[in-house]
Design a protein around this motif. Structure first.
Motif, short mmCIF file in Angstrom:
data_model
loop_
_atom_site.label_atom_id
_atom_site.label_comp_id
_atom_site.label_asym_id
_atom_site.label_seq_id
_atom_site.Cartn_x
_atom_site.Cartn_y
_atom_site.Cartn_z
N ARG A 146 51.23 47.34 76.46
CA ARG A 146 51.86 47.84 77.37
C ARG A 146 51.12 49.68 76.80
N LYS A 147 50.74 50.71 77.45
CA LYS A 147 50.48 52.01 76.36
C LYS A 147 51.83 52.52 77.07
N PHE A 148 51.60 53.93 75.49
CA PHE A 148 52.75 54.50 75.12
C PHE A 148 51.84 55.60 74.88
N LEU A 149 52.45 56.81 75.22
CA LEU A 149 52.03 58.15 75.31
C LEU A 149 52.28 58.22 73.31
N LYS A 150 50.87 58.57 72.50
CA LYS A 150 50.90 58.72 70.95
C LYS A 150 51.93 59.76 70.97
N SER A 151 51.96 60.64 72.10
CA SER A 151 53.03 61.68 71.29
C SER A 151 53.64 61.85 71.43
N LEU A 152 54.19 60.81 71.61
CA LEU A 152 56.40 60.18 72.40
C LEU A 152 55.91 59.77 70.63
N ILE A 153 55.84 58.05 71.11
CA ILE A 153 55.65 57.09 69.23
C ILE A 153 56.05 58.11 68.23
N ARG A 154 54.45 58.61 68.24
CA ARG A 154 54.89 58.87 66.80
C ARG A 154 55.69 60.39 66.12
N LYS A 155 56.89 60.21 67.32
CA LYS A 155 57.84 60.98 67.03
C LYS A 155 58.45 60.62 65.94
N GLN A 156 59.30 61.86 64.73
CA GLN A 156 60.38 60.48 64.10
C GLN A 156 61.13 60.83 64.76
N PRO A 157 62.44 59.31 64.60
CA PRO A 157 63.37 59.33 65.02
C PRO A 157 64.17 60.36 65.77
N ARG A 158 63.87 61.52 64.18
CA ARG A 158 65.57 62.52 63.84
C ARG A 158 65.02 63.50 64.62
N ASP A 159 64.29 63.58 64.92
CA ASP A 159 63.23 65.03 66.32
C ASP A 159 63.69 64.50 67.51
N LEU A 160 63.90 64.26 67.91
CA LEU A 160 64.49 62.81 68.90
C LEU A 160 66.01 63.45 69.63
N LEU A 161 66.22 63.98 70.53
CA LEU A 161 67.82 64.01 71.42
C LEU A 161 67.77 62.95 73.12
N LEU A 162 68.02 62.10 72.81
CA LEU A 162 68.91 60.99 73.77
C LEU A 162 69.33 61.72 74.82
N VAL A 163 68.64 61.99 76.75
CA VAL A 163 69.49 62.00 77.33
C VAL A 163 69.89 61.17 78.59
N ILE A 164 71.46 60.87 77.93
CA ILE A 164 71.26 59.44 78.74
C ILE A 164 72.31 59.72 80.59
N GLY A 165 71.66 59.04 81.47
CA GLY A 165 71.88 59.47 82.55
C GLY A 165 72.65 57.97 83.24
N THR A 166 72.70 58.28 84.46
CA THR A 166 73.13 56.76 85.08
C THR A 166 72.45 55.25 84.62
N GLY A 167 71.74 55.49 85.28
CA GLY A 167 70.42 54.54 85.23
C GLY A 167 70.62 54.05 83.98
N VAL A 168 71.64 53.84 83.06
CA VAL A 168 71.55 53.22 81.31
C VAL A 168 72.91 52.75 81.93
N SER A 169 73.93 52.70 81.84
CA SER A 169 75.14 52.25 82.98
C SER A 169 74.57 51.32 83.89
N ALA A 170 73.81 51.70 84.82
CA ALA A 170 73.76 50.21 85.86
C ALA A 170 73.03 49.61 85.06
N ALA A 171 72.20 49.43 84.01
CA ALA A 171 70.61 48.71 84.06
C ALA A 171 72.45 47.68 82.82
N VAL A 172 72.77 48.66 82.27
CA VAL A 172 73.81 47.72 81.04
C VAL A 172 75.26 47.05 81.86
N ALA A 173 75.58 47.45 82.53
CA ALA A 173 77.24 46.36 84.24
C ALA A 173 76.33 46.95 84.85
#
Length: 335
Positions: free
Chosen positions: A1-28
């Motif tokens: 699986r290929k990932f964008l290097k510009s994304l996977i080289r981010k430090q976790p503290r430099d990210l902000l997750l925006v969670i939508g309905t897709g996450v809830s639909a996958a979980v429940a």
């Protein structure tokens, strides 16, 4: 699986997750109301009919609106008004009872926690989280894992300021409100006048869009969301060369590449997690693993047992053995 290097080289503290309905639909997946805005409104109408808190004629009328109307926020607003006092007050209302019926016993419906585990893993390392969802699945799961989760909404100014400044590590900001407090739910930007007209709050929120890379998970329609637009998209001035990212389902190639081109105008890189929704949890898990592999620039200045993974701790021990020294600082020098 290929990932964008510009994304996977981010430090976790430099990210902000925006969670939508897709996450809830996958979980429940067993709760249709979590799958989309339309599904949520349909479930509320169904609950209103079963609880007999809405006239049969109104039930039929709202079902037609859900099918025909494109602006579901207006439909939801009218539905709340119909189940509220004629005086225009928001309390008491039957809408709260309908939501409680729809989202009853959420914790029992968590079937696939892989995405939630990945989100918590990032939060442990400093990633912030906001959501457009009304449910609190992430908070429920986090508390089950012993994390001090906290649900926040934009009407609590002090909490919002603390969260935006990074002082509430396990805080989840619900920009539309939370189902447990339906009277605090907001369906259009006018409901946030106190927020949008408060320069201190707007400054700290918009500063996040300037300083963090937003990663959209399960957010098909978030950029059309009026509240998100009012808070971030169209009000942030002096946008820097910061990149944001959005994971999407690639059902149609022409649509996908058009969306990719359109979103670049907003400095958002659209990435496909696959051509099937079932691939979403695994992709998020693998992506999280890649991001968490990145060594923090100041890793040597913190307790390795609290920030680094087990493999990094073992590596440090081997280094100490090789160099015959107890000082962690020597590791940095030898490297």
């Amino acid at each position: 699986r290929k990932f964008l290097k510009s994304l996977i080289r981010k430090q976790p503290r430099d990210l902000l997750l925006v969670i939508g309905t897709g996450v809830s639909a996958a979980v429940a997946p067993g709760i249709p109301a979590l799958c989309s805005w339309r599904s949520c409104i349909e479930a509320v109408i169904e609950a209103a009919e079963q609880l007999e808190v809405l006239h049969p004629g109104d039930v039929a009328e709202f079902r037609k609106k859900v099918i025909k109307d494109r602006d579901l926020l207006v439909v939801a607003h009218d539905l709340i008004r119909k189940m509220s006092p004629r005086t225009g007050d928001t309390k008491p209302n039957f809408f709260q009872d309908c939501l409680m019926e729809v989202f009853d016993n959420l914790e029992q419906h968590i079937q696939n926690p892989v995405v939630l585990q990945s989100i918590l893993r990032l939060m442990e390392r400093g990633t912030m989280v906001l959501t457009t969802n009304y449910d609190n699945l992430l908070e429920i799961f986090g508390q089950q894992q012993g994390k001090p989760m906290e649900s926040l909404d934009l009407k609590d100014k002090d909490k919002v300021l603390q969260w935006a400044r990074g002082h509430i590590k396990y805080g989840v900001l619900h920009i539309h409100g939370l189902y447990t407090d339906p009277c605090g739910m907001v369906l259009d930007p006018s409901g946030y006048k106190d927020v949008t007209q408060d320069p201190e709050v707007m400054e700290v929120l918009q500063n996040l869009y300037r300083t963090k890379s937003f990663l959209f998970l399960g957010c098909g329609e978030t950029l059309r969301d009026q509240i998100f637009q009012a808070l971030f998209l169209y009000t942030v001035k002096n946008k820097v060369d910061l990149e944001h990212y959005m994971l999407v389902l690639k059902e149609n190639e022409d649509h996908f590449f058009k969306l990719q081109a359109d979103m670049l105008l907003h400095r958002i890189k659209v990435v496909s997690y696959g051509d099937c929704f079932k691939q979403f949890p695994e992709y998020v898990q693998d992506l999280t693993a890649q991001i968490c592999k990145q060594r923090s620039p100041d890793a040597d200045r913190v307790d390795s047992t609290t920030l680094l993974g087990t493999s990094c701790v073992d590596c440090a021990k081997r280094k100490l053995g090789e160099n015959g020294t107890d000082s962690p600082k020597r590791i940095k020098q030898s490297d």
